[in-house]
Each structure stands twice: as C-alpha cells, then as structure tokens.
Enzyme design. Structure first.
Site, PDB file in Angstrom:
ATOM      1  CG  ASP A 253      -3.539  -9.742   3.566  1.00  0.00           C
ATOM      2  OD1 ASP A 253      -4.283 -10.201   4.455  1.00  0.00           O
ATOM      3  OD2 ASP A 253      -2.700  -8.853   3.771  1.00  0.00           O
TER       4      ASP A 253
ATOM      5  CG  ASP B 245      -0.989  -5.345   5.605  1.00  0.00           C
ATOM      6  OD1 ASP B 245      -1.480  -5.294   6.751  1.00  0.00           O
ATOM      7  OD2 ASP B 245      -1.433  -6.071   4.693  1.00  0.00           O
TER       8      ASP B 245
HETATM    9  C1  1VS Z   1      -7.333  -3.615   8.896  1.00  0.00           C
HETATM   10  C2  1VS Z   1      -6.717  -4.901   8.450  1.00  0.00           C
HETATM   11  N1  1VS Z   1      -5.364  -5.014   8.998  1.00  0.00           N
HETATM   12  C3  1VS Z   1      -5.165  -5.592  10.201  1.00  0.00           C
HETATM   13  O1  1VS Z   1      -6.084  -6.026  10.895  1.00  0.00           O
HETATM   14  C4  1VS Z   1      -3.760  -5.722  10.650  1.00  0.00           C
HETATM   15  C5  1VS Z   1      -3.276  -5.346  11.940  1.00  0.00           C
HETATM   16  C6  1VS Z   1      -4.061  -4.703  12.986  1.00  0.00           C
HETATM   17  C7  1VS Z   1      -3.885  -5.121  14.304  1.00  0.00           C
HETATM   18  C8  1VS Z   1      -4.621  -4.489  15.305  1.00  0.00           C
HETATM   19  C9  1VS Z   1      -5.512  -3.456  14.998  1.00  0.00           C
HETATM   20  C10 1VS Z   1      -5.676  -3.043  13.666  1.00  0.00           C
HETATM   21  C11 1VS Z   1      -4.955  -3.670  12.644  1.00  0.00           C
HETATM   22  C12 1VS Z   1      -1.936  -5.629  12.099  1.00  0.00           C
HETATM   23  S1  1VS Z   1      -1.317  -6.347  10.691  1.00  0.00           S
HETATM   24  C13 1VS Z   1      -2.767  -6.239   9.843  1.00  0.00           C
HETATM   25  N2  1VS Z   1      -2.856  -6.652   8.549  1.00  0.00           N
HETATM   26  C14 1VS Z   1      -3.700  -7.624   8.169  1.00  0.00           C
HETATM   27  O2  1VS Z   1      -4.404  -8.235   8.905  1.00  0.00           O
HETATM   28  C15 1VS Z   1      -3.711  -7.881   6.697  1.00  0.00           C
HETATM   29  N3  1VS Z   1      -4.900  -8.624   6.340  1.00  0.00           N
HETATM   30  C16 1VS Z   1      -6.162  -7.826   6.363  1.00  0.00           C
HETATM   31  C17 1VS Z   1      -7.292  -8.707   5.861  1.00  0.00           C
HETATM   32  C18 1VS Z   1      -8.575  -7.979   6.026  1.00  0.00           C
HETATM   33  C19 1VS Z   1      -9.222  -7.742   7.219  1.00  0.00           C
HETATM   34  N4  1VS Z   1     -10.414  -7.105   6.985  1.00  0.00           N
HETATM   35  C20 1VS Z   1     -10.519  -6.891   5.640  1.00  0.00           C
HETATM   36  C21 1VS Z   1     -11.539  -6.261   4.902  1.00  0.00           C
HETATM   37  C22 1VS Z   1     -11.385  -6.188   3.507  1.00  0.00           C
HETATM   38  C23 1VS Z   1     -10.264  -6.735   2.886  1.00  0.00           C
HETATM   39  C24 1VS Z   1      -9.240  -7.357   3.627  1.00  0.00           C
HETATM   40  C25 1VS Z   1      -9.390  -7.433   5.003  1.00  0.00           C
END
Ligand code: 1VS
Length: 331
Positions: free
Chosen positions: A36, A220
């Site tokens: 990630d 990402d």
């Molecule tokens: C939808 C997941 N991504 C995020 O929440 C995210 C945001 C983000 C911030 C606010 C609202 C929505 C997304 C910014 S950077 C960013 N990127 C990350 O956070 C990268 N890590 C995601 C890990 C992760 C979260 N839920 C999962 C479910 C399955 C596999 C991986 C995951």
C-alpha cells in the site's frame, strides 16, 4: 540486493485489492499482505486478535518466532479514509518479500481490526510503502519495509506492475526493462504529505480532446479506484448512458450494459489510457444490473487518488532516491 513478488487480485471477478506473499519470523510464517503506497504501517492479523475478529485470515504469532522481539511500550492505531482501521502492539522480526530480507522490521500486530478487514478474508494485513513520516507507531515512529531495505537495494526503487484480473508484480531494487515499452516519464514527487504525490498534466474522455490541466494526486496501490476533481468526473459520465451520481451507493453508477469511454491521463508529455473495462468496477451488489464506476469524485476525499484502476494501465517506478520521483511507462 533485489526482490520480486507477485501481486495477486484477491477476487476473481473484480480487482478490489492485490495481495503479495510475505514471510515473517523464524521459522517463516507466510501471510498475504496488501502492498500500500498510500500508507506507511506494516500491520498484520495476529495471535493477539480476538478470534471473533478473524474470519479465515492467516495470522502472525510472534511468540512462535525465535527472532521476534517486543517493541516494549509501543502501540499503533490507524484509520483510513473509508472509515476502516486497526490498532495493536509492535514487534520487530525478519521480513522477507520475494527473496529480499529486512532484519528487525517493525511488525504491527493487530489487537483490534474494523469489520471491513474482518470480512475481507483474503487480506492478512498491509505493507505500507508510503513515506515513513505517516507511520502511526508511538512513542517512536517506525520505518517502512522499503525505507529499511533501501540501503541494501541495488537501486533505491520499487516498481508496481499491477494487472487487470491477473497477477502482476512488485519489484524492489531494480527496474525490469521487460515489463514496459518505450520510455519512462519521470516527474517530481512532493513527499511532504507522506504520500507519493505527483503532478498529472491533464486528461481526455474517450476519443475527445486532451484537456491540459495540472492535477496534483497520489499514486496509491492500496486504493482500488481513481478519485479526481468533480469537473473531470462529470465530463466523463456525461458520455455514459444512464449514469447517475447515486447518494445511496455513494458514487457514480450506471447500467452494467452501458458502453463506457476510455479515460486518458497525462504525466508530462506522456499519455496513459485506461481501458473502458477497467472503469466498470463492479456490480453494486452481486448480480445487479447496476454497476459502480472505477472513476469517482475526489470532493469527499480531500485529495486526488490514482488508485489501482489507473496504476494497472501503466508500469510505475517509485524512486525513493533524493529527491524522490515517480516514473510512468506504457506496457
Ligand atoms: C479507500 C482507501 N483509501 C483511503 O482511505 C485514502 C484516502 C481517503 C480519504 C478520505 C476519504 C476516502 C479516502 C486518502 S489516501 C487513501 N489511501 C489509503 O488509505 C491507502 N490505504 C488503504 C488501506 C485500506 C483501507 N481499506 C481497505 C480495504 C481493503 C484493502 C485495503 C484497504
């Protein structure tokens, strides 16, 4: 040194996420972890979790590893933008990815995970590949696997070659010329936010004209979809019969039978086209005739995210040199 490991889609029907085998400790315990670049904690399902929160995931049991050491008095807690999260305590142990070993890597052992991780039974944890400034371990934050490995790598890089509905690879320490065609276009990275933040030079919808506009976003690998400014997203869905921005489903949906245009984005002078198939992410519920788009608005996110839907249309070089840069190539 170098390393190379498979990135395998966790679902046969849609590319929700990709997992990579990682061995931890002595004797080796192998878990399937989600690499990630949008976060910086290496955390795993562990023997410290209540069994009610484990649903088929592999776990790391530090007390079964002769090389595990408790990082006394340290804890971690992470919440992602989608509301999911986890927390726990910290050990250091040997971590090996595709033949590349880091000794005394901080392994964040979950004592609690949110329901969306419990129900995602193919993901045993995450390997953060963002900048270590984002790491949540307290009182002393820890380095990522990549940062720990960097000094032993032939070159301070890792590459992502993600693929549509098939296994791709993550390579560490080298750039495999066989994985891309033409030239790699490198652009500067602003690592201050802790993400691989880079400028895109514009976009085109289908066969339409390319609109030059500087878009700052993050590369990402841990996010499935692409989240871009509303103006771009509405221009895209204007070309999709029956598309609506659904409050109930939380984004743009359309009839699964609709013909989707491609989406082209620029990196410097280079252009990358995401095939229409990648932009039909999945039916909103299994078997539904309504499908959820792989391109969504970033207005509720706060930053633009080039997630897996975009990354799998290219070969991407995450250059952790000084200064960091990111390279994009066709494949
Ligand atoms: C939808 C997941 N991504 C995020 O929440 C995210 C945001 C983000 C911030 C606010 C609202 C929505 C997304 C910014 S950077 C960013 N990127 C990350 O956070 C990268 N890590 C995601 C890990 C992760 C979260 N839920 C999962 C479910 C399955 C596999 C991986 C995951």
């Amino acid at each position: 040194g170098t390393g190379s490991a498979a990135a395998v889609p966790i679902n046969a029907d849609f590319d929700i996420a990709y997992v990579t085998p990682v061995t931890l400790g002595t004797p080796p315990q192998t878990l399937q972890l989600d690499f990630d670049s949008g976060s910086s904690d290496l955390w795993v399902f562990s023997s410290h979790l209540p069994t009610s929160q484990i649903r088929g995931q592999q776990i790391y049991a530090p007390n079964k590893s002769s090389t595990a050491k408790l990082l006394d008095g340290h804890s971690w807690s992470i919440t992602y933008g989608d509301g999911s999260g986890s927390r726990g305590n910290v050990y250091t142990d040997n971590v090996t990815v595709g033949g590349l070993t880091v000794g005394s890597q901080a392994i964040e052992c979950a004592q609690q995970v949110s329901s969306s991780f419990t129900t995602e039974d193919h993901i045993d944890g995450l390997v953060g590949l963002g900048f270590s400034t984002l790491n949540t371990v307290s009182p002393k934050s820890q380095l990522t696997f990549f940062d720990n490995a960097k000094s032993n790598l032939d070159s301070p890089v890792f590459t992502a070659d993600l693929k549509y509905k098939q296994a791709g690879t993550y390579d560490f320490g080298f750039i495999d010329e066989a994985k891309y065609t033409g030239e790699i276009t490198y652009v500067p990275v602003n690592s201050d936010p802790g993400y691989w933040t880079f400028p895109s030079s514009g976009y085109a919808v289908g066969s339409g004209n390319f609109t030059a506009s500087s878009i700052s976003g993050i590369a990402d690998t841990g996010t499935s979809l692409v989240y871009l400014p509303t103006a771009i997203v509405t221009a895209y869905y204007r070309q999709v019969q029956g598309a609506t921005n659904s409050r109930s489903y939380g984004g743009y949906v359309f009839p699964c039978a609709s013909t989707l245009p491609t989406f082209t984005f620029g990196v410097g002078a280079a252009r990358f086209t995401i095939p229409a198939a990648y932009l039909n992410y999945a039916p909103v519920t299994p078997g539904s005739a309504t499908c959820f788009g792989g391109l969504q608005s970033s207005s509720g996110v706060g930053i633009n995210i080039w997630g897996d839907v975009a990354l799998k249309a290219a070969f991407v070089v995450f250059n952790g040199g000084n200064p960091p840069t990111i390279g994009w190539a066709a494949k």
